[in-house]
Design a protein around this motif. Structure first.
Motif, PDB file in Angstrom:
ATOM      1  N   GLN A 115       0.700   3.019  -0.505  1.00  0.00           N
ATOM      2  CA  GLN A 115      -0.214   3.429  -1.475  1.00  0.00           C
ATOM      3  C   GLN A 115      -0.162   2.076  -2.424  1.00  0.00           C
ATOM      4  O   GLN A 115      -1.445   1.922  -2.856  1.00  0.00           O
ATOM      5  CB  GLN A 115       0.108   4.566  -2.281  1.00  0.00           C
ATOM      6  CG  GLN A 115       0.009   5.690  -1.260  1.00  0.00           C
ATOM      7  CD  GLN A 115      -1.343   6.267  -1.273  1.00  0.00           C
ATOM      8  OE1 GLN A 115      -2.317   5.584  -1.697  1.00  0.00           O
ATOM      9  NE2 GLN A 115      -1.484   7.292  -0.642  1.00  0.00           N
ATOM     10  N   ARG A 118      -2.250  -0.503  -0.504  1.00  0.00           N
ATOM     11  CA  ARG A 118      -3.852  -0.060  -0.447  1.00  0.00           C
ATOM     12  C   ARG A 118      -4.410  -0.369  -1.797  1.00  0.00           C
ATOM     13  O   ARG A 118      -5.514  -1.210  -1.761  1.00  0.00           O
ATOM     14  CB  ARG A 118      -3.813   1.308  -0.193  1.00  0.00           C
ATOM     15  CG  ARG A 118      -5.452   1.700  -0.257  1.00  0.00           C
ATOM     16  CD  ARG A 118      -5.452   3.294  -0.399  1.00  0.00           C
ATOM     17  NE  ARG A 118      -4.828   4.074  -1.422  1.00  0.00           N
ATOM     18  CZ  ARG A 118      -5.442   4.082  -2.691  1.00  0.00           C
ATOM     19  NH1 ARG A 118      -6.793   3.179  -2.774  1.00  0.00           N
ATOM     20  NH2 ARG A 118      -4.693   4.539  -3.875  1.00  0.00           N
ATOM     21  N   GLU A 122      -7.255  -3.181  -2.189  1.00  0.00           N
ATOM     22  CA  GLU A 122      -8.715  -2.753  -2.805  1.00  0.00           C
ATOM     23  C   GLU A 122      -9.148  -3.688  -4.015  1.00  0.00           C
ATOM     24  O   GLU A 122     -10.217  -3.428  -4.495  1.00  0.00           O
ATOM     25  CB  GLU A 122      -8.603  -1.467  -2.955  1.00  0.00           C
ATOM     26  CG  GLU A 122      -8.865  -0.792  -1.528  1.00  0.00           C
ATOM     27  CD  GLU A 122      -8.957   0.892  -1.609  1.00  0.00           C
ATOM     28  OE1 GLU A 122      -8.867   1.463  -0.523  1.00  0.00           O
ATOM     29  OE2 GLU A 122      -8.688   1.351  -2.710  1.00  0.00           O
ATOM     30  N   LEU A 158      -1.358  -2.678   7.117  1.00  0.00           N
ATOM     31  CA  LEU A 158      -2.512  -2.611   6.186  1.00  0.00           C
ATOM     32  C   LEU A 158      -3.388  -3.792   6.194  1.00  0.00           C
ATOM     33  O   LEU A 158      -4.711  -3.715   6.121  1.00  0.00           O
ATOM     34  CB  LEU A 158      -1.869  -2.089   4.797  1.00  0.00           C
ATOM     35  CG  LEU A 158      -1.933  -0.573   4.726  1.00  0.00           C
ATOM     36  CD1 LEU A 158      -0.884   0.000   5.457  1.00  0.00           C
ATOM     37  CD2 LEU A 158      -1.870  -0.194   2.899  1.00  0.00           C
ATOM     38  N   CYS A 212      -9.482   0.450   1.800  1.00  0.00           N
ATOM     39  CA  CYS A 212      -8.552   0.270   2.663  1.00  0.00           C
ATOM     40  C   CYS A 212      -8.034   1.680   3.122  1.00  0.00           C
ATOM     41  O   CYS A 212      -7.514   2.420   2.338  1.00  0.00           O
ATOM     42  CB  CYS A 212      -7.283  -0.576   1.964  1.00  0.00           C
ATOM     43  SG  CYS A 212      -5.946  -0.827   3.172  1.00  0.00           S
ATOM     44  N   VAL A 215      -3.034   4.255   5.557  1.00  0.00           N
ATOM     45  CA  VAL A 215      -2.067   4.467   4.657  1.00  0.00           C
ATOM     46  C   VAL A 215      -1.107   5.314   5.287  1.00  0.00           C
ATOM     47  O   VAL A 215      -1.306   5.741   6.008  1.00  0.00           O
ATOM     48  CB  VAL A 215      -2.512   5.098   3.297  1.00  0.00           C
ATOM     49  CG1 VAL A 215      -1.162   5.383   2.395  1.00  0.00           C
ATOM     50  CG2 VAL A 215      -3.402   4.316   2.456  1.00  0.00           C
TER      51      VAL A 215
END
Length: 215
Positions: A115, A118, A122, A158, A212, A215
């Motif tokens: 998380q 991500r 972003e 990721l 993105c 996750v």
């Protein structure tokens, strides 16, 4: 010590032999209290994990994380270089090798490293080499400094997913460096939670608007 290949060249213009000498004492004296939580910046939280993320100017990046559920503490500092206990002015010369980095201590039962990564992807443009917007220099490079093989694997997963999304949107190659977390140096006190102390301070987030999803 972790040893694995970087995802992208950091393109740092200095090596260990030619880096600035630095100093033996930290530039930030403890105790220093977090401006949001009032905890010591170096407080230890049992069961917590730590992430190190560099996405340009560390003022704005730190603000992204300090109110995130599951985040226990944040701090700004320097990682990825050679000079011990560098000052901000030294880092800005490009002769220490460091990136402006945010240290995020988090509760893995309430949020995850994925998380945090991500959010990292972003909220900046990881296709810009050694810059974010008007901020130019190796200290502004995009980097994830992993503390474990599990973090490294997550960062790469990721990265690949976000590369596919960025390519589809017409962007180029991601230049995010993925490297083992090395020595961490706290930045000076006036940088810590800077946008809390200076709410009108300038430090934009250079988000591309691309999500993105992995996750």
């Amino acid at each position: 010590m972790l040893r694995f290949e970087n995802t992208a060249d950091a393109d740092v213009d200095v090596d260990a032999e030619h880096a600035l000498p630095g100093r033996g004492e930290p530039v930030l004296s403890m105790p220093f209290l977090h401006r949001i939580t009032a905890n010591r910046l170096d407080r230890e939280f049992p069961g917590a994990e730590t992430a190190y993320l560099a996405a340009g100017c560390f003022w704005g990046v730190e603000k992204l994380y300090w109110n995130l559920p599951g985040v226990l503490s944040t701090a700004v500092g320097y990682m990825g270089g050679y000079t011990p206990n560098p000052t901000y002015e030294e880092v800005c010369t490009g002769q220490t090798g460091h990136a402006e980095t945010v240290r995020v201590v988090f509760d893995p039962t309430r949020t995850s490293y994925a998380q945090l990564v991500r959010l990292f992807f972003e909220n900046h443009d990881p296709t810009q080499l050694n810059r974010q917007g008007a901020d130019v220099g190796t200290q502004y490079r995009s980097a994830l400094f992993a503390t474990s093989p599990a973090q490294e694997a997550t960062a790469r997963r990721l990265y690949e997913s976000f590369q596919a999304s960025m390519t589809e949107a017409g962007y180029g190659r991601l230049v995010t460096q993925i490297a083992p977390a090395g020595d961490w140096y706290y930045a000076e006190g006036y940088h810590q939670q800077y946008l809390e102390a200076n709410p009108d301070g300038y430090c934009p987030v250079h988000a591309t608007g691309i999500r993105c999803s992995a996750v």
